[in-house]
Write a protein that holds these residues in place. Structure first.
Motif, PDB file in Angstrom:
ATOM      1  N   UNK A   1       0.854  -1.153   0.000  1.00  0.00           N
ATOM      2  CA  UNK A   1       0.000   0.000   0.000  1.00  0.00           C
ATOM      3  C   UNK A   1       0.908   1.225   0.000  1.00  0.00           C
ATOM      4  N   UNK A   2       0.536   2.220  -0.764  1.00  0.00           N
ATOM      5  CA  UNK A   2       1.266   3.477  -0.801  1.00  0.00           C
ATOM      6  C   UNK A   2       0.409   4.555  -0.167  1.00  0.00           C
ATOM      7  N   UNK A   3       1.026   5.417   0.630  1.00  0.00           N
ATOM      8  CA  UNK A   3       0.273   6.515   1.215  1.00  0.00           C
ATOM      9  C   UNK A   3       1.151   7.752   1.323  1.00  0.00           C
ATOM     10  N   UNK A   4       0.493   8.893   1.412  1.00  0.00           N
ATOM     11  CA  UNK A   4       1.208  10.146   1.611  1.00  0.00           C
ATOM     12  C   UNK A   4       0.515  10.970   2.686  1.00  0.00           C
ATOM     13  N   UNK A   5      -0.035  10.300   3.663  1.00  0.00           N
ATOM     14  CA  UNK A   5      -0.812  10.976   4.692  1.00  0.00           C
ATOM     15  C   UNK A   5       0.043  11.551   5.813  1.00  0.00           C
ATOM     16  N   UNK A   6       1.094  10.857   6.197  1.00  0.00           N
ATOM     17  CA  UNK A   6       1.854  11.297   7.359  1.00  0.00           C
ATOM     18  C   UNK A   6       3.343  11.452   7.058  1.00  0.00           C
ATOM     19  N   UNK A   7       3.664  11.699   5.800  1.00  0.00           N
ATOM     20  CA  UNK A   7       5.061  11.847   5.431  1.00  0.00           C
ATOM     21  C   UNK A   7       5.177  12.823   4.269  1.00  0.00           C
ATOM     22  N   UNK A   8       6.394  13.335   4.077  1.00  0.00           N
ATOM     23  CA  UNK A   8       6.645  14.201   2.931  1.00  0.00           C
ATOM     24  C   UNK A   8       6.856  13.302   1.735  1.00  0.00           C
ATOM     25  N   UNK A   9       5.940  13.307   0.813  1.00  0.00           N
ATOM     26  CA  UNK A   9       6.005  12.399  -0.330  1.00  0.00           C
ATOM     27  C   UNK A   9       5.318  11.093  -0.007  1.00  0.00           C
ATOM     28  N   UNK A  10       5.443  10.168  -0.918  1.00  0.00           N
ATOM     29  CA  UNK A  10       4.762   8.881  -0.805  1.00  0.00           C
ATOM     30  C   UNK A  10       5.679   7.848  -0.179  1.00  0.00           C
ATOM     31  N   UNK A  11       5.112   6.998   0.664  1.00  0.00           N
ATOM     32  CA  UNK A  11       5.896   5.894   1.217  1.00  0.00           C
ATOM     33  C   UNK A  11       5.131   4.595   1.073  1.00  0.00           C
ATOM     34  N   UNK A  12       5.895   3.512   0.960  1.00  0.00           N
ATOM     35  CA  UNK A  12       5.319   2.184   0.761  1.00  0.00           C
ATOM     36  C   UNK A  12       5.188   1.495   2.117  1.00  0.00           C
ATOM     37  N   UNK A  13       4.006   0.960   2.385  1.00  0.00           N
ATOM     38  CA  UNK A  13       3.760   0.189   3.598  1.00  0.00           C
ATOM     39  C   UNK A  13       3.456  -1.240   3.189  1.00  0.00           C
ATOM     40  N   UNK A  14       4.099  -2.188   3.834  1.00  0.00           N
ATOM     41  CA  UNK A  14       3.828  -3.583   3.527  1.00  0.00           C
ATOM     42  C   UNK A  14       3.271  -4.268   4.762  1.00  0.00           C
ATOM     43  N   UNK A  15       2.596  -5.364   4.548  1.00  0.00           N
ATOM     44  CA  UNK A  15       2.013  -6.113   5.636  1.00  0.00           C
ATOM     45  C   UNK A  15       0.904  -7.009   5.134  1.00  0.00           C
ATOM     46  N   UNK A  16      -0.019  -7.323   6.029  1.00  0.00           N
ATOM     47  CA  UNK A  16      -1.136  -8.186   5.697  1.00  0.00           C
ATOM     48  C   UNK A  16      -2.431  -7.544   6.150  1.00  0.00           C
ATOM     49  N   UNK A  17      -3.495  -7.892   5.467  1.00  0.00           N
ATOM     50  CA  UNK A  17      -4.802  -7.420   5.903  1.00  0.00           C
ATOM     51  C   UNK A  17      -5.795  -8.564   5.812  1.00  0.00           C
ATOM     52  N   UNK A  18      -6.897  -8.396   6.514  1.00  0.00           N
ATOM     53  CA  UNK A  18      -7.951  -9.400   6.525  1.00  0.00           C
ATOM     54  C   UNK A  18      -9.283  -8.659   6.467  1.00  0.00           C
ATOM     55  N   UNK A  19     -10.228  -9.228   5.785  1.00  0.00           N
ATOM     56  CA  UNK A  19     -11.565  -8.660   5.719  1.00  0.00           C
ATOM     57  C   UNK A  19     -12.531  -9.682   6.313  1.00  0.00           C
ATOM     58  N   UNK A  20     -13.270  -9.244   7.312  1.00  0.00           N
ATOM     59  CA  UNK A  20     -14.266 -10.093   7.957  1.00  0.00           C
ATOM     60  C   UNK A  20     -15.642  -9.487   7.706  1.00  0.00           C
ATOM     61  N   UNK A  21     -16.663 -10.308   7.840  1.00  0.00           N
ATOM     62  CA  UNK A  21     -18.029  -9.814   7.673  1.00  0.00           C
ATOM     63  C   UNK A  21     -18.732  -9.846   9.015  1.00  0.00           C
ATOM     64  N   UNK A  22     -19.230  -8.694   9.420  1.00  0.00           N
ATOM     65  CA  UNK A  22     -20.008  -8.558  10.644  1.00  0.00           C
ATOM     66  C   UNK A  22     -21.476  -8.478  10.234  1.00  0.00           C
ATOM     67  N   UNK A  23     -22.340  -9.223  10.901  1.00  0.00           N
ATOM     68  CA  UNK A  23     -23.759  -9.278  10.534  1.00  0.00           C
ATOM     69  C   UNK A  23     -24.381  -7.887  10.553  1.00  0.00           C
ATOM     70  N   UNK A  24     -24.036  -7.063  11.539  1.00  0.00           N
ATOM     71  CA  UNK A  24     -24.642  -5.740  11.666  1.00  0.00           C
ATOM     72  C   UNK A  24     -23.899  -4.655  10.885  1.00  0.00           C
ATOM     73  N   UNK A  25     -22.565  -4.730  10.843  1.00  0.00           N
ATOM     74  CA  UNK A  25     -21.761  -3.640  10.274  1.00  0.00           C
ATOM     75  C   UNK A  25     -21.339  -3.862   8.832  1.00  0.00           C
ATOM     76  N   UNK A  26     -21.345  -5.091   8.387  1.00  0.00           N
ATOM     77  CA  UNK A  26     -20.876  -5.397   7.030  1.00  0.00           C
ATOM     78  C   UNK A  26     -19.401  -5.739   7.033  1.00  0.00           C
ATOM     79  N   UNK A  27     -18.680  -5.314   5.999  1.00  0.00           N
ATOM     80  CA  UNK A  27     -17.257  -5.650   5.850  1.00  0.00           C
ATOM     81  C   UNK A  27     -16.410  -4.840   6.827  1.00  0.00           C
ATOM     82  N   UNK A  28     -15.498  -5.540   7.517  1.00  0.00           N
ATOM     83  CA  UNK A  28     -14.549  -4.913   8.438  1.00  0.00           C
ATOM     84  C   UNK A  28     -13.146  -5.285   7.950  1.00  0.00           C
ATOM     85  N   UNK A  29     -12.296  -4.278   7.728  1.00  0.00           N
ATOM     86  CA  UNK A  29     -10.923  -4.537   7.302  1.00  0.00           C
ATOM     87  C   UNK A  29      -9.980  -4.197   8.449  1.00  0.00           C
ATOM     88  N   UNK A  30      -8.973  -5.052   8.646  1.00  0.00           N
ATOM     89  CA  UNK A  30      -7.968  -4.873   9.690  1.00  0.00           C
ATOM     90  C   UNK A  30      -6.640  -5.378   9.157  1.00  0.00           C
TER      91      UNK A  30
END
Length: 93
Positions: free
Chosen positions: A1-30
């Motif tokens: 993922x690339x972002x430029x929210x908290x840095x001067x210019x763009x930076x690359x963030x790596x890692x893992x994510x998961x999407x779960x489904x909550x009956x009331x809220x719908x899709x939850x990403x973490x």
């Protein structure tokens, strides 16, 4: 993922994510960042999802809202491209 929210210019963030489904809220990403830097600050409710945009709202802080918009391609500033076609001829030929 690339972002430029908290840095001067763009930076690359790596890692893992998961999407779960909550009956009331719908899709939850973490997620978790690589290199032992920990989990994402929040779990996010994904809403208003279509082909070009999506909205993430922090599950524990409804005032924390992010709207993501699809871009046509990875910007040149990230890929290092100059906008010119790459030279495919070997040197000296």
């Amino acid at each position: 993922m690339y972002q430029n929210l908290d840095s001067f210019g763009t930076r690359k963030l790596t890692g893992r994510y998961d999407i779960a489904t909550d009956v009331e809220l719908g899709a939850i990403i973490m997620g978790q960042y690589d290199y032992g830097t920990g989990d994402w600050e929040h779990r996010y409710i994904v809403s208003d999802l279509d082909a070009d945009t999506m909205t993430w709202t922090a599950q524990d802080d409804p005032s924390d809202i992010s709207i993501y918009e699809r871009c046509a391609s990875i910007p040149d500033e990230i890929t290092g491209a100059t906008g010119e076609e790459p030279d495919t001829e070997p040197d000296g030929e």
